[in-house]
Design an enzyme around this catalytic site. Structure first.
Site, PDB file in Angstrom:
ATOM      1  N   ASP A  16       0.494  -1.007   0.079  1.00 23.46           N
ATOM      2  CA  ASP A  16      -0.229  -0.114  -0.228  1.00 23.46           C
ATOM      3  C   ASP A  16       1.190   0.943  -0.282  1.00 23.46           C
ATOM      4  O   ASP A  16       2.195   1.076   0.935  1.00 23.46           O
ATOM      5  CB  ASP A  16      -1.023   0.480   1.666  1.00 23.46           C
ATOM      6  CG  ASP A  16      -1.815  -1.366   1.098  1.00 23.46           C
ATOM      7  OD1 ASP A  16      -1.611  -1.724   0.148  1.00 23.46           O
ATOM      8  OD2 ASP A  16      -2.271  -1.437   2.592  1.00 23.46           O
TER       9      ASP A  16
HETATM   10  N1  URA Z   1      -0.944  -6.078   3.987  1.00 18.52           N
HETATM   11  C1  URA Z   1      -1.467  -4.988   3.615  1.00 18.52           C
HETATM   12  O1  URA Z   1      -2.703  -4.463   4.335  1.00 18.52           O
HETATM   13  N2  URA Z   1      -1.293  -3.915   3.057  1.00 18.52           N
HETATM   14  C2  URA Z   1       0.051  -3.942   3.100  1.00 18.52           C
HETATM   15  O2  URA Z   1       0.246  -3.233   2.089  1.00 18.52           O
HETATM   16  C3  URA Z   1       0.517  -5.569   2.168  1.00 18.52           C
HETATM   17  C4  URA Z   1      -0.353  -6.221   3.262  1.00 18.52           C
END
Ligand code: URA
Length: 242
Positions: free
Chosen positions: A103
């Protein structure tokens, strides 16, 4: 490979630019000037130079980045910065892409490559390699949560996750944990904690299969090429049952 394609691929401009450059006689293969853009060269066997400087050509590039928050795991975006904006030109010319996504606000280990086969192998549901994250959680993480995660929890869309390993590092109003998962659902870690009524306030990936992020070596925003041994270890990486 044709000399014009080779030089264009590694960033000497368009094929038209390369054609002009060739005309000036600055490109040589094993000491002989090449002017014809159609000439075939083998950069792995021949000494190809531009202005006397040897060109390094490789088909694939494999990069390990310590991703900062604030960058999208994408190859392009009209408005926001992507992890590719952190690459030097000499690496960006190989057009690597992120292996899976972190993310925008997630930090840590991100692999980038232009080797579609390896990327697919690491992400395909059957072969998905384990990924471990460090997270700060708002709320008290308990052994109950560990148990729930080890069985799989139901996400907001009804999907039940595969077993995940949760290690509690500290617990209180705010907790710190390590979690290992073998899938890559959208916002997976955040949604798993939501499923047990808690909120992830900080998330960082610290390993993917055999590759472990060394934050002493790679500061946030930095990256390096993987070693041959690391690439081989990734190729050999096997899925595990948690
Ligand atoms: N899980 C998440 O919620 N975000 C990420 O970036 C990776 C795994």
């Amino acid at each position: 490979m044709r000399i014009d394609k080779l030089l264009a691929n590694i960033g000497f401009g368009s094929r038209k630019d390369v054609k002009k450059m060739l005309k000036t006689g600055v490109v040589k293969a094993d000491g002989e000037i090449i002017k014809d853009p159609k000439t075939h060269v083998n950069p792995e066997e021949q000494n190809v130079t531009v202005n006397g400087e040897k060109i390094e050509y490789k088909e694939f590039v494999y990069l390990l980045m310590n991703k900062p928050a604030g960058y999208l795991s994408a190859t392009e975006d009209e408005f926001q910065e992507t992890v590719l904006d952190l690459l030097e030109m000499e690496d960006a010319v190989y057009q690597p892409f992120p292996v899976g996504r972190l993310d925008k606000d997630t930090e840590g280990l991100l692999l980038l490559t232009n080797d579609g086969q390896l990327s697919h192998q690491l992400l395909s549901p059957k072969k998905h390699v384990p990924k471990t994250y460090f997270a700060v959680i708002l709320g008290e993480v308990t052994e109950e949560d560990s148990k729930a995660f080890s069985k799989g929890v139901e996400l907001d869309d009804g999907y039940v996750t595969k077993p995940a390993k949760l290690e509690i590092l500290s617990s209180g109003n705010q907790s710190t944990i390590h979690i290992t998962i073998t899938e890559g659902k959208y916002h997976q870690v955040k949604r798993m904690f939501e499923a047990v009524g808690k909120k992830v306030t900080y998330l960082k990936r610290i390993s993917m299969g055999p590759i472990i992020l060394d934050e002493e070596e790679l500061k946030i925003g930095e990256y390096r090429e993987l070693t041959e041994d690391e690439i081989e270890a990734l190729r050999q990486a096997q899925p595990i049952d948690l």
